[in-house]
Design a protein around this motif. Structure first.
Motif, short mmCIF file in Angstrom:
data_model
loop_
_atom_site.label_atom_id
_atom_site.label_comp_id
_atom_site.label_asym_id
_atom_site.label_seq_id
_atom_site.Cartn_x
_atom_site.Cartn_y
_atom_site.Cartn_z
N GLY A 33 -17.37 -8.44 14.83
CA GLY A 33 -18.83 -8.36 14.93
C GLY A 33 -19.58 -9.57 14.45
O GLY A 33 -20.81 -9.54 14.34
N VAL A 34 -18.88 -10.66 14.15
CA VAL A 34 -19.56 -11.88 13.70
C VAL A 34 -20.19 -12.56 14.91
O VAL A 34 -19.50 -12.90 15.87
CB VAL A 34 -18.57 -12.85 13.02
CG1 VAL A 34 -19.30 -14.10 12.54
CG2 VAL A 34 -17.86 -12.16 11.85
N PRO A 35 -21.50 -12.79 14.92
CA PRO A 35 -22.14 -13.46 16.05
C PRO A 35 -21.81 -14.95 16.09
O PRO A 35 -21.43 -15.54 15.07
CB PRO A 35 -23.64 -13.23 15.81
CG PRO A 35 -23.75 -13.03 14.34
CD PRO A 35 -22.48 -12.36 13.90
N LEU A 36 -21.94 -15.54 17.27
CA LEU A 36 -21.65 -16.96 17.42
C LEU A 36 -22.45 -17.81 16.45
O LEU A 36 -21.96 -18.81 15.92
CB LEU A 36 -21.95 -17.42 18.86
CG LEU A 36 -20.99 -16.96 19.95
CD1 LEU A 36 -21.47 -17.46 21.30
CD2 LEU A 36 -19.58 -17.43 19.68
N SER A 37 -23.70 -17.42 16.19
CA SER A 37 -24.57 -18.21 15.32
C SER A 37 -24.05 -18.30 13.89
O SER A 37 -24.43 -19.20 13.15
CB SER A 37 -25.99 -17.61 15.33
OG SER A 37 -25.96 -16.26 14.87
N GLU A 38 -23.19 -17.37 13.48
CA GLU A 38 -22.67 -17.37 12.12
C GLU A 38 -21.25 -17.90 12.03
O GLU A 38 -20.64 -17.88 10.96
CB GLU A 38 -22.73 -15.94 11.55
CG GLU A 38 -24.15 -15.41 11.40
CD GLU A 38 -24.19 -14.01 10.81
OE1 GLU A 38 -23.16 -13.57 10.26
OE2 GLU A 38 -25.24 -13.36 10.93
N LEU A 39 -20.72 -18.37 13.16
CA LEU A 39 -19.36 -18.90 13.17
C LEU A 39 -19.40 -20.41 12.93
O LEU A 39 -19.54 -21.20 13.86
CB LEU A 39 -18.67 -18.60 14.50
CG LEU A 39 -18.12 -17.19 14.68
CD1 LEU A 39 -17.49 -17.03 16.04
CD2 LEU A 39 -17.10 -16.87 13.60
N SER A 40 -19.26 -20.81 11.69
CA SER A 40 -19.22 -22.24 11.36
C SER A 40 -17.79 -22.75 11.50
O SER A 40 -16.82 -21.97 11.47
CB SER A 40 -19.70 -22.46 9.93
OG SER A 40 -18.80 -21.86 9.01
N ILE A 41 -17.65 -24.05 11.67
CA ILE A 41 -16.32 -24.66 11.75
C ILE A 41 -15.54 -24.37 10.47
O ILE A 41 -14.34 -24.08 10.49
CB ILE A 41 -16.43 -26.17 11.99
CG1 ILE A 41 -16.98 -26.46 13.39
CG2 ILE A 41 -15.07 -26.84 11.81
CD1 ILE A 41 -16.09 -26.01 14.53
N GLU A 42 -16.23 -24.42 9.34
CA GLU A 42 -15.57 -24.15 8.06
C GLU A 42 -15.03 -22.72 8.02
O GLU A 42 -13.90 -22.49 7.58
CB GLU A 42 -16.56 -24.36 6.91
CG GLU A 42 -15.94 -24.15 5.54
CD GLU A 42 -16.93 -24.45 4.42
OE1 GLU A 42 -16.51 -24.40 3.26
OE2 GLU A 42 -18.11 -24.71 4.73
N ARG A 43 -15.80 -21.77 8.49
CA ARG A 43 -15.36 -20.36 8.47
C ARG A 43 -14.19 -20.16 9.42
O ARG A 43 -13.24 -19.45 9.10
CB ARG A 43 -16.53 -19.46 8.88
CG ARG A 43 -16.21 -17.97 8.80
CD ARG A 43 -17.46 -17.15 8.99
NE ARG A 43 -17.23 -15.74 8.77
CZ ARG A 43 -18.19 -14.81 8.80
NH1 ARG A 43 -19.45 -15.16 9.03
NH2 ARG A 43 -17.89 -13.55 8.58
N ILE A 44 -14.27 -20.78 10.59
CA ILE A 44 -13.18 -20.66 11.56
C ILE A 44 -11.90 -21.27 11.00
O ILE A 44 -10.81 -20.69 11.11
CB ILE A 44 -13.57 -21.34 12.89
CG1 ILE A 44 -14.74 -20.59 13.54
CG2 ILE A 44 -12.38 -21.38 13.84
CD1 ILE A 44 -15.39 -21.36 14.67
N ALA A 45 -12.03 -22.46 10.38
CA ALA A 45 -10.85 -23.14 9.82
C ALA A 45 -10.21 -22.30 8.73
O ALA A 45 -8.99 -22.16 8.66
CB ALA A 45 -11.27 -24.51 9.28
N ARG A 46 -11.04 -21.72 7.87
CA ARG A 46 -10.52 -20.88 6.79
C ARG A 46 -9.78 -19.68 7.36
O ARG A 46 -8.70 -19.31 6.89
CB ARG A 46 -11.68 -20.45 5.89
CG ARG A 46 -11.21 -19.69 4.64
CD ARG A 46 -12.34 -19.51 3.65
NE ARG A 46 -13.46 -18.75 4.21
CZ ARG A 46 -14.64 -19.25 4.51
NH1 ARG A 46 -14.88 -20.55 4.35
NH2 ARG A 46 -15.61 -18.48 5.00
N HIS A 47 -10.36 -19.07 8.38
CA HIS A 47 -9.75 -17.88 8.98
C HIS A 47 -8.44 -18.21 9.69
O HIS A 47 -7.52 -17.41 9.72
CB HIS A 47 -10.74 -17.24 9.96
CG HIS A 47 -10.43 -15.82 10.30
ND1 HIS A 47 -9.59 -15.48 11.34
CD2 HIS A 47 -10.85 -14.65 9.75
CE1 HIS A 47 -9.51 -14.16 11.42
NE2 HIS A 47 -10.25 -13.63 10.47
N ALA A 48 -8.36 -19.43 10.26
CA ALA A 48 -7.16 -19.85 10.99
C ALA A 48 -6.14 -20.54 10.08
O ALA A 48 -5.07 -20.93 10.55
CB ALA A 48 -7.55 -20.80 12.11
#
Length: 200
Positions: A33-48
């Motif tokens: 449910g995370v919207p695109l507007s809240e998906l930062s590169i930092e958050r994506i990197a941490r999750h991956a």
């Protein structure tokens, strides 16, 4: 849906496994449910479980990454046998019909496409890497048919693509409740090809 974003190419060899992990991390976050507007590169990197530099080596920014995510959601384009113009068009239209059915049943894909339209750059990237790639495939099929004398040569090729794709895209994109029955691809191809055959 399914084409690679050519702008992602960088100098060092890419790891398909790493790219897949990054794309899948974005998909999982969207599913949560995370919207695109809240998906930062930092958050994506941490999750991956990768560094931000790993992402930036493959994509210039979020828009390019999201364009690849959009392409990864759908089925890859099916190969075209090239045995006949009709068969190639039916295969192409059937793939569009199937994606339309998936979009209607997949909240993730439907939501992702809806959000993408709020990001003009992202939508342009998606159009260039996915929609235009499919259009080029159809133009190649039509060029083969024109060269072989199976299709008229007095019409603009882009108009021919519009005539062929208009009915299926209207049902898939513009009419969310329009029927997408089995056999629709064949019906459209046969009906429009009748008007595109060479005149006596």
């Amino acid at each position: 849906m399914g084409q690679r974003n050519q702008s992602a190419t960088r100098g060092r060899p890419r790891s398909e496994a790493v790219e897949r992990a990054i794309v899948e991390s974005v998909l999982r976050l969207l599913e949560e449910g995370v919207p695109l507007s809240e998906l930062s590169i930092e958050r994506i990197a941490r999750h991956a479980s990768v560094g931000k530099a790993t992402i930036y080596r493959r994509w210039k920014g979020k828009e390019e990454l999201f364009a690849d995510v959009l392409g990864a959601v759908g089925e890859p384009e099916p190969p075209l046998p090239g045995t006949s113009i009709r068969e190639d068009l039916v295969i192409t239209f059937e793939a569009i019909r199937r994606r339309g059915l998936v979009k209607r049943t997949s909240a993730l894909l439907h939501g992702l496409l809806a959000q993408a339209k709020s990001y003009p750059k992202l939508w342009d990237l998606y159009y260039d890497t996915v929609v235009e790639a499919q259009r080029r495939r159809i133009l190649e099929v039509l060029a083969r048919g024109t060269d072989a004398g199976e299709l008229r040569d007095d019409l603009d090729p882009d108009l021919m693509v519009d005539l062929l794709c208009g009915p299926i895209l209207s049902r898939v994109i513009l009419q969310n409740d329009a029927p997408l029955p089995d056999g629709l691809a064949e019906t459209i191809a046969d009906a429009v090809l009748e008007g595109l055959r060479p005149r006596p």
